[in-house]
Write a protein that holds these residues in place. Structure first.
Motif: not given
Length: 141
Positions: A66-68, A70, A74-75, A124, A130, A133-134
């Motif tokens: 996951t690279c999201d 929230q 960024l989690e 995090e 938006d 990227e990780c």
């Protein structure tokens, strides 16, 4: 003679810039602290990459799950799987990238991953956007 003087000044400026860029990690943290609040970078990296004697690059051992973004963070979550015949420690550096620029770097240590086992890790960063990227750098030792 004037060209020589200009060339000397240019070389001295380039050398000074190189020395500043290669200095210790505190300068990186100071630079991050001095940016505008809206552009503040996250740098939580207590250890320099490659600083553990005998480390091995281990990108193939890691998976980014996951690279999201929230809310205000960024989690990031992932796993490491130990393919070696002995227990291994891992150091995972997660870079948050936006349009080719590094917005933050966080270090996660995963200790004592047994032979053939998979360990989960998560972190995090106080970043929003938006288009983040990780990118992972993974070391095994």
């Amino acid at each position: 003679m004037r060209f020589t003087r200009i060339l000397t000044v240019a070389v001295a400026a380039a050398a000074a810039t190189t020395l500043v860029a290669c200095s210790g990690g505190d300068d990186v943290n100071d630079a991050a602290a001095n940016t505008d609040a809206g552009e503040q970078k996250v740098i939580e990296m207590p250890d320099q990459p490659g600083s553990v004697e005998g480390y091995v690059g281990a990108a193939d051992d890691a998976e980014l799950v996951t690279c999201d973004p929230q809310g205000s963070a960024l989690e990031v979550e992932g796993t490491v799987t130990n393919p070696e015949s002995d227990d291994q420690d891992y150091r995972v550096y997660i870079s948050a990238m936006e349009g080719g620029e590094t917005m933050g770097i966080v270090q996660v240590d995963v200790s004592n991953v047994a032979t053939g086992e998979t360990a989960e890790w998560s972190t995090e960063m106080a970043l929003t956007g938006d288009d983040l990227e990780c990118v992972l750098r993974v070391e095994r030792f």
